[in-house]
Design an enzyme around this catalytic site. Structure first.
Site, PDB file in Angstrom:
ATOM      1  N   GLY A 490       3.496   8.693  -6.497  1.00  0.00           N
ATOM      2  CA  GLY A 490       2.117   8.634  -6.638  1.00  0.00           C
ATOM      3  C   GLY A 490       1.578   7.209  -6.427  1.00  0.00           C
ATOM      4  N   PHE A 494      -2.791  -0.479  -8.203  1.00  0.00           N
ATOM      5  CA  PHE A 494      -2.782  -1.573  -6.966  1.00  0.00           C
ATOM      6  C   PHE A 494      -1.624  -1.363  -6.181  1.00  0.00           C
ATOM      7  CE2 PHE A 494       0.931  -3.118  -9.401  1.00  0.00           C
ATOM      8  CZ  PHE A 494       1.468  -3.959  -8.721  1.00  0.00           C
ATOM      9  N   LYS A 511       6.383   0.593  -8.917  1.00  0.00           N
ATOM     10  CA  LYS A 511       4.994   0.296  -8.220  1.00  0.00           C
ATOM     11  C   LYS A 511       5.090  -0.888  -7.567  1.00  0.00           C
ATOM     12  CE  LYS A 511       1.442   0.961 -11.073  1.00  0.00           C
ATOM     13  NZ  LYS A 511       0.517   0.788 -11.915  1.00  0.00           N
ATOM     14  N   ASP A 618      -9.713   2.844 -17.616  1.00  0.00           N
ATOM     15  CA  ASP A 618      -9.365   3.905 -16.710  1.00  0.00           C
ATOM     16  C   ASP A 618      -8.512   5.234 -17.160  1.00  0.00           C
ATOM     17  OD1 ASP A 618      -9.751   4.784 -14.055  1.00  0.00           O
ATOM     18  OD2 ASP A 618      -7.825   4.026 -13.301  1.00  0.00           O
TER      19      ASP A 618
END
Length: 793
Positions: A490, A494, A511, A618
């Site tokens: 995914g 950022f 990430k 978000d």
């Protein structure tokens, strides 16, 4: 100086007593209490049982103990009238009523204006609700417009009355009927010269306690119902009025005194030796809840003989989760099951400055009145006021000195599991008072401080076991197969997210900031990286994705999280593979509501328990991840901001978020509050209900993009929730349908255009918790009749 000192003392007294809540509403047939008396074709007495996981209703009728009413549903308050029993469900968002055959009808259902009290007479059912205006609402009879908010209301045989919050005056409404003039106007006139704390309505009379503690009665005295006993100087704290009699609980020892009727037929010697918590009146009898063992006893002309009813122990008040203004009830642990508590009743006559009487012109002799408060009571109130004044003044002085001395009083105090403000010097403080510091500089300072702490010492992972661990880039590259494409799972705010396995066998999600032609500005990557570090390193909650560690080498920025085995909620709702009911675990209403409740608890933690509060900015279904046990966790804090420590709006440099989820008020006016997250969460709820994306192409509109808000809200408002539900879940069972309706109404209020009209996350959790409870009980005893309506505030 003297004038300032007096002003501070006055403000302190007002502050101390401003938390005292109004008393519950009362009525001839019963009050917003835990016992109720129903009269008419049959005589029934009901109460809410203690020591039960569900606060269920138990009833006694015609010398028989009836089966519990809706045994799987919890209630807070009861009230009874002529052939009518009504009850407010736990949380106050729904009102149910029954006739003599106990056929249920739901007459009130909302997610924004909970009921706080209830009153029933012959002709009306009235309640107070927690709104900023028009607090009273009535059913039956002609609609009534109330010019003021009420502190309490009461309904009798022919009319209803209330005491206003701002003026402490009695207002009455209803039809007198019969040979009488307008009874409501007559009663209102009788009390026009008094500032009242409470009012209780009977047949054609009313009694109440004024703000000085005196008992005052007015109206008809055909049966001596206004003849307050002359042989007692007792002060009273609670009342119950029947058609032609009056009863009151004495303040001194809790015993009950009654008058009216023929030859004392409403009195009983046994009530002189028992202390009572509360009393209610039927047409021609009275019932009370005893203080010693919480049993119910009834007496009077319309009752065969004074008797204790064979009911289970009765709650003296509802078991709640909310804070208590006047402390908790003694031994509530033995009465409530679980983590609920019972709020102790506030003394209605506690020298509350908010109840200061207003001057009134000379008037004729007033209605019947009891003696004024005793000298001992006056001395006690004076002493209490003096001690409260000194304590309040001392507290204010402490706060002022602390702020003067150190700029920010609590800046030196450690706050566990929270994000602390880092502005400590005078220059920064001056800047914060005029223009808020930029998000970049604030996050950079926070991240730098946290990283310095983590890097100090020889073993940061051991020394700071609850902090993020620093990894080498080579270690993370090895964990992900050198960031192989097959391990990509995914993308975040950022960067790209990879699945990896650490040397100790722990599965993680890594990430990594994007590079190459798709790279963002370095500053933007820094902001998102520092945001996640500064927030997640300090926040620990089962419904927030846990940050395991980070890597910072040259321009590389990587974050390491716990691996969420079942991926994002978005994929389960909108993936093409999820076509039929068997394709996904979440294709059940119970599971979808549970996921929503989990995520709501994570967001609530950010809003209520982080210091200062954190605005996620978000909230969307792709940022709600599911672990191996299908527990939902909120993720991706790359856009998050620290909000103000109060309810003021925050104005960041520019709006941020995702189309379809972003708060219109934030996007259009650049006004950011925690209610911006509530809007995004409301969109997620609509996704769960409809199975539609936040923005989708409508077949009916020729493939034009449509928001799920535009698609679902009109149907919910029209009471046609079933028309927009996700067909993959299948038809809802009876209890599930009520749960889904509650979620739908909650979602509708979450996506209101203005933030002030949206509920808090705590309110949302209450609704979702109730909805999940409905899904977990069998359809037996469910509510299958009555209409659903949304009350207008």
């Amino acid at each position: 100086m003297t004038r300032s000192f007096s002003g501070i003392i006055s403000a302190a007294i007002l502050l101390i007593f401003s938390v005292i809540p109004p008393p519950p509403a009362a009525a001839l047939g019963g009050s917003a209490a835990t016992i109720a008396a129903v009269y008419g074709s049959t005589t029934t007495v009901c109460s809410i049982a203690a020591n039960q996981a569900v606060q269920q209703i138990q009833c006694w009728r015609d010398d028989q103990l009836l089966p519990p009413i809706l045994p799987t549903v919890s209630f807070d308050y009861l009230a009874g009238g002529r052939d009518t029993l009504c009850a407010v469900r736990s949380g106050g968002l729904s009102l149910l009523c029954w006739n003599t055959s106990f056929a249920p009808k739901r007459i009130y259902n909302t997610s924004s204006a909970p009921l706080t009290s209830l009153a029933i007479g012959d002709a009306q059912i009235c309640a107070l609700r927690n709104t900023t205006s028009d607090s009273a609402i009535c059913w039956r009879g002609n609609p009534v417009h109330f010019p003021d908010r009420f502190r309490m209301i009461s309904s009798g045989l022919r009319f209803s009355c209330g005491v206003t919050e701002t003026t402490n005056r009695v207002l009455c409404w209803g039809d007198g009927g019969g040979d009488d003039d307008d009874s409501s106007s007559s009663i209102q006139s009788d009390f026009s010269n008094f500032a009242m704390f409470s009012i209780h309505v009977g047949g054609n009379h009313a009694c109440g306690i004024d703000i000085s503690g005196k008992l005052i009665c007015g109206g008809s005295n055909d049966n001596g119902q206004l003849d307050i006993p002359a042989n007692t100087t007792a002060d009273y704290k609670d009342l119950a009025l029947g058609a032609s009699h009056t009863c009151a609980i004495t303040r001194s020892n809790g015993s009950v005194v009654c008058w009216g009727g023929d030859g004392g037929e409403f009195s009983s010697s046994i009530t002189n030796t028992i202390s009572f918590e509360s009393i209610v009146a039927g047409f021609n009898f009275t019932c009370g809840l005893t203080r010693r063992n919480f049993s119910v006893v009834c007496w009077g002309a319309g009752w065969s003989s004074t008797s204790f009813l064979p009911l289970e122990r009765t709650l003296p008040g509802p078991c709640v989760q909310t804070p208590c203004s006047c402390g908790e009830y003694p031994d509530y642990e033995t009465l409530c099951v679980g983590d609920g508590h019972i709020c102790a009743p506030c003394d209605p006559i506690s020298a509350d400055p908010a109840l200061t009487p207003t001057p009134t012109p000379p008037s004729p002799p007033p209605p019947r009145s009891s003696s004024s408060p005793s000298r001992g009571l006056r001395r006690g109130l004076l002493a209490f006021a003096i001690v409260g004044s000194v304590g309040g003044f001392a507290g204010i002085c402490s706060v002022v000195y602390c702020l003067w001395r150190s700029g920010v009083c609590f800046g030196k105090k450690k706050v566990h599991n929270s994000v602390q403000p880092t502005i400590t010097n005078s220059a920064a403080a001056a800047q914060s008072s005029s223009n808020p510091p930029s998000r970049s500089s604030t996050l950079r300072r926070q991240a730098s401080i946290l990283m310095r702490r983590q890097r100090s010492g020889t073993s940061s992972s051991k020394q700071h076991a609850d902090k993020a661990e620093e990894f080498l880039l080579s270690d993370l590259a090895e964990a992900t197969g050198n960031f192989a494409a097959e391990n990509r799972i995914g993308a975040g705010s950022f960067g790209v997210v990879y699945r990896g396995k650490l040397p100790n066998g722990r599965e993680v999600a890594i990430k990594r900031s994007e590079s190459g032609s798709k790279a963002k500005k370095f500053q933007e990557k820094e902001n998102a990286f520092e945001s996640e570090i500064s927030f997640l390193s300090r926040l620990h909650h089962k419904h927030l994705v846990k940050l395991v560690g980070y890597c910072e080498e040259k321009e590389e920025r990587l974050l390491v999280y716990d691996f969420m085995k079942n991926g994002a909620l978005y994929d389960h709702l909108h993936s093409k593979s999820n076509v039929d009911k068997s394709s996904s675990v979440i294709n059940s209403w119970r599971m979808r509501i549970k996921i929503a409740l989990d995520a709501a608890r994570g967001v609530e933690y950010l809003h209520r328990y982080a210091v200062p509060p954190i605005i996620h900015r978000d909230i969307k279904s792709s940022n709600i991840l599911l672990d191996a046990s299908w527990t939902a966790r909120v993720s991706d804090f790359g856009l998050s901001l620290m909000g103000p420590e109060d309810d003021r709006a925050y104005r960041p440099m520019k709006a941020a978020g995702t189309v379809g989820y972003i708060d219109p008020e934030y996007y259009g006016l650049n006004v950011l509050t925690v209610k911006s997250d509530v809007y995004g969460f409301g969109v997620v709820l609509l996704e769960l209900l409809t199975g539609k994306r936040a923005i989708f192409k409508s077949a009916d509109e020729g493939g034009a993009p449509v928001s799920v808000v535009e698609y679902a809200v009109p149907a919910i408002m029209a009471g046609e929730v079933g028309r927009v539900l996700d067909s993959r879940v299948g038809a809802a069972e009876v209890n599930e349908l009520e749960a889904v309706e509650l979620v739908a109404y909650t979602a509708m209020h979450c996506v209101n255009l203005e933030g002030k009209d949206r509920p808090s996350m705590s309110d949302i959790i209450i609704n979702l918790d109730r909805a999940l409870g409905l899904c977990e009980v069998s359809s037996h005893g469910s509510i299958s009749s009555g209409t659903i309506s949304i009350a207008s505030d």
